[in-house]
Scaffold this motif. Structure first.
Motif, PDB file in Angstrom:
ATOM      1  N   ARG A 161      36.713 -27.662  15.730  1.00  0.00           N
ATOM      2  CA  ARG A 161      37.234 -26.305  15.574  1.00  0.00           C
ATOM      3  C   ARG A 161      37.271 -25.842  14.112  1.00  0.00           C
ATOM      4  O   ARG A 161      37.308 -24.647  13.843  1.00  0.00           O
ATOM      5  CB  ARG A 161      38.638 -26.223  16.178  1.00  0.00           C
ATOM      6  CG  ARG A 161      38.656 -26.343  17.698  1.00  0.00           C
ATOM      7  CD  ARG A 161      40.079 -26.338  18.243  1.00  0.00           C
ATOM      8  NE  ARG A 161      40.104 -26.464  19.692  1.00  0.00           N
ATOM      9  CZ  ARG A 161      40.050 -25.444  20.549  1.00  0.00           C
ATOM     10  NH1 ARG A 161      39.980 -24.213  20.073  1.00  0.00           N
ATOM     11  NH2 ARG A 161      40.073 -25.643  21.844  1.00  0.00           N
ATOM     12  N   GLN A 163      34.855 -26.092  12.028  1.00  0.00           N
ATOM     13  CA  GLN A 163      33.534 -25.499  11.760  1.00  0.00           C
ATOM     14  C   GLN A 163      33.186 -25.508  10.266  1.00  0.00           C
ATOM     15  O   GLN A 163      32.719 -24.511   9.714  1.00  0.00           O
ATOM     16  CB  GLN A 163      33.475 -24.062  12.298  1.00  0.00           C
ATOM     17  CG  GLN A 163      33.662 -23.956  13.806  1.00  0.00           C
ATOM     18  CD  GLN A 163      33.678 -22.527  14.294  1.00  0.00           C
ATOM     19  OE1 GLN A 163      34.308 -21.669  13.682  1.00  0.00           O
ATOM     20  NE2 GLN A 163      32.995 -22.239  15.387  1.00  0.00           N
ATOM     21  N   THR A 179      36.398 -15.178  17.287  1.00  0.00           N
ATOM     22  CA  THR A 179      37.607 -15.728  17.898  1.00  0.00           C
ATOM     23  C   THR A 179      38.056 -14.801  19.012  1.00  0.00           C
ATOM     24  O   THR A 179      38.257 -13.606  18.800  1.00  0.00           O
ATOM     25  CB  THR A 179      38.732 -15.880  16.866  1.00  0.00           C
ATOM     26  OG1 THR A 179      38.311 -16.804  15.846  1.00  0.00           O
ATOM     27  CG2 THR A 179      40.000 -16.433  17.516  1.00  0.00           C
ATOM     28  N   SER A 275      45.682 -26.077  17.709  1.00  0.00           N
ATOM     29  CA  SER A 275      44.950 -24.922  18.212  1.00  0.00           C
ATOM     30  C   SER A 275      44.233 -25.262  19.512  1.00  0.00           C
ATOM     31  O   SER A 275      43.700 -26.351  19.692  1.00  0.00           O
ATOM     32  CB  SER A 275      43.922 -24.455  17.178  1.00  0.00           C
ATOM     33  OG  SER A 275      43.091 -23.437  17.722  1.00  0.00           O
ATOM     34  N   ARG A 279      36.779 -19.929  20.687  1.00  0.00           N
ATOM     35  CA  ARG A 279      36.060 -19.501  19.481  1.00  0.00           C
ATOM     36  C   ARG A 279      34.610 -19.947  19.602  1.00  0.00           C
ATOM     37  O   ARG A 279      34.327 -21.001  20.168  1.00  0.00           O
ATOM     38  CB  ARG A 279      36.726 -20.125  18.249  1.00  0.00           C
ATOM     39  CG  ARG A 279      36.177 -19.660  16.915  1.00  0.00           C
ATOM     40  CD  ARG A 279      36.894 -20.330  15.754  1.00  0.00           C
ATOM     41  NE  ARG A 279      38.307 -19.963  15.686  1.00  0.00           N
ATOM     42  CZ  ARG A 279      39.304 -20.821  15.801  1.00  0.00           C
ATOM     43  NH1 ARG A 279      39.077 -22.104  16.014  1.00  0.00           N
ATOM     44  NH2 ARG A 279      40.561 -20.402  15.718  1.00  0.00           N
ATOM     45  N   ASP A 298      32.982 -28.491  19.797  1.00  0.00           N
ATOM     46  CA  ASP A 298      33.861 -27.364  19.467  1.00  0.00           C
ATOM     47  C   ASP A 298      33.367 -26.554  18.285  1.00  0.00           C
ATOM     48  O   ASP A 298      33.800 -25.409  18.102  1.00  0.00           O
ATOM     49  CB  ASP A 298      35.274 -27.881  19.165  1.00  0.00           C
ATOM     50  CG  ASP A 298      36.037 -28.256  20.421  1.00  0.00           C
ATOM     51  OD1 ASP A 298      35.569 -27.923  21.526  1.00  0.00           O
ATOM     52  OD2 ASP A 298      37.095 -28.907  20.308  1.00  0.00           O
ATOM     53  N   SER A 302      34.444 -23.497  21.321  1.00  0.00           N
ATOM     54  CA  SER A 302      35.655 -24.188  21.769  1.00  0.00           C
ATOM     55  C   SER A 302      36.270 -23.393  22.908  1.00  0.00           C
ATOM     56  O   SER A 302      36.342 -22.164  22.855  1.00  0.00           O
ATOM     57  CB  SER A 302      36.654 -24.355  20.623  1.00  0.00           C
ATOM     58  OG  SER A 302      36.963 -23.116  20.026  1.00  0.00           O
TER      59      SER A 302
END
Length: 374
Positions: A161, A163, A179, A275, A279, A298, A302
């Motif tokens: 997540r 990234q 998002t 989280s 996304r 992810d 994700s």
């Protein structure tokens, strides 16, 4: 002397990074794996592995990892979603076989060890900079005392997540991050009372409430994973520091709170929060100037944990890597485009399925959490 140029640089640890490294080495490519130092913890959230993962793990020659006694088969899930009573959903109807409730730490440790052993080079660091020169990626890590410079023809973002790689590519206008929601999970792992004689049911339970939804599942080691999903502004303030607030939140459930009490699990610490947002990248793969890249797991997309797609999608993407790299190194970008299209199609299908699932719960449709999802 010119630096060695690897076929592929995999950036990021975790399930997807390790699985991609293993798959690429099985296919005969030179691979440098750039990841943070691996640290073993007692527990890690995310243990539901869908039946669809079984044939993918077989393709990766990793099925044996699920035979550990620290994982268990998940044949049924009970849900109180759209109604107050529990409804059983049995995985016996899946042609791929049963799903699994895994020990996430054990599975990641096993994959990390295997990937570390097969990789041509492992750089324990975080990526600090990336650039392209004449079709070759130049990657710099953030070691202050001993920075590493790595060259590769193809790069894979497996940083989850966060990234990390894709965000750097976004700054170069190569891809964009979208998002869709800001879902978070408050999670804890409960243990039974030391003197308990109760044998807890091996089950997974999902229960919706007015401000979100709950997930609980018994791990093979006897711990109960308990997660509450909601939006950040709807979470009680100070939840991660206040055990009383956490207990009160659990007591708002009907079935999960009963399970905890009946099986004599102890709520002895407040939860952690992580989280769980939806996304994605657009695109999730392509070429930057003259060099190829792709994001997996992810980092590419994700999903809301309600879908149970996360780990399965990560393994699927890892299994695609050798075919994509083979095509790319032969100057054929069709496989790369096909993968980007598949991620885009999968994301659209997921959003439709997620919206249908949330729309099925009509009891709380006037509450803020559910209004945001209708």
């Amino acid at each position: 002397m010119a630096p060695f140029v690897y076929d592929v640089a995999v950036v990021g640890g975790g399930l997807s990074g390790a699985a991609a490294t293993i798959a690429l080495k099985q296919a005969g490519y030179s691979v440098v794996w750039i990841r943070p130092k691996f640290e073993v913890t007692d527990y890690k959230v995310g243990e539901s592995l869908a039946p669809a993962a079984n044939p993918i793990l077989a393709e990766l020659n990793l099925s044996h990892l699920l035979q550990s006694h620290k994982h268990r088969q998940s044949n049924a899930t009970f849900t109180a979603w759209g109604q107050t009573e529990l409804v059983e959903r049995n995985s016996a109807i899946h042609l791929e076989g049963a799903g699994h409730i895994i020990n996430r730490v054990t599975l990641e440790t096993d994959l990390n060890m295997k990937a570390t052993n097969v990789a041509d080079r492992v750089v324990e660091a975080r990526l600090s900079d990336v650039s392209e020169r004449n079709g070759v990626w130049l990657l710099l890590t953030n070691n202050v005392d001993d920075p590493h410079r790595v060259s590769a023809r193809f790069i894979i973002d497996a940083t989850g997540r966060s990234q990390i790689l894709s965000k750097k590519l976004a700054h170069l206008n190569i891809t964009k991050t979208k998002t869709n929601d800001h879902l978070v999970a408050a999670y804890a792992f409960l243990k039974q009372r030391v003197d308990s004689n109760v044998i807890p049911t091996q089950a997974t339970l999902i229960e919706s409430v007015d401000s979100g939804w709950w997930y609980a599942s018994l791990l093979a080691n006897g711990a109960l994973s308990v997660n509450f999903y909601s939006d950040p502004d709807l979470m009680p303030k100070g939840l991660t520091d206040d055990i009383a607030t956490w207990r009160n939140l659990i007591n708002q459930t009907e079935h999960i709170s009963f399970w905890i009490k009946d099986a004599e699990f102890e709520i002895d610490s407040p939860p952690k929060i992580t989280s769980a947002a939806t996304r994605w990248l657009t695109p999730a793969a392509g070429t930057a100037y003259k060099a190829g890249w792709m994001a997996i797991g992810d980092a590419a997309a994700s999903f809301d944990p309600l879908s149970a797609h996360g780990m399965t999608t990560a393994f699927w993407a890892a299994a695609q890597c050798p075919k994509i790299v083979e095509s790319y190194l032969a100057n054929d970008y069709s496989a790369l485009q096909k993968y980007a299209d598949a991620v885009k199609k999968g994301r659209k299908n997921y959003l439709l399925q997620r919206n249908a699932m949330y729309s099925y719960e009509k009891r709380f449709r006037n509450n803020i959490f559910w209004k945001r999802r209708f």
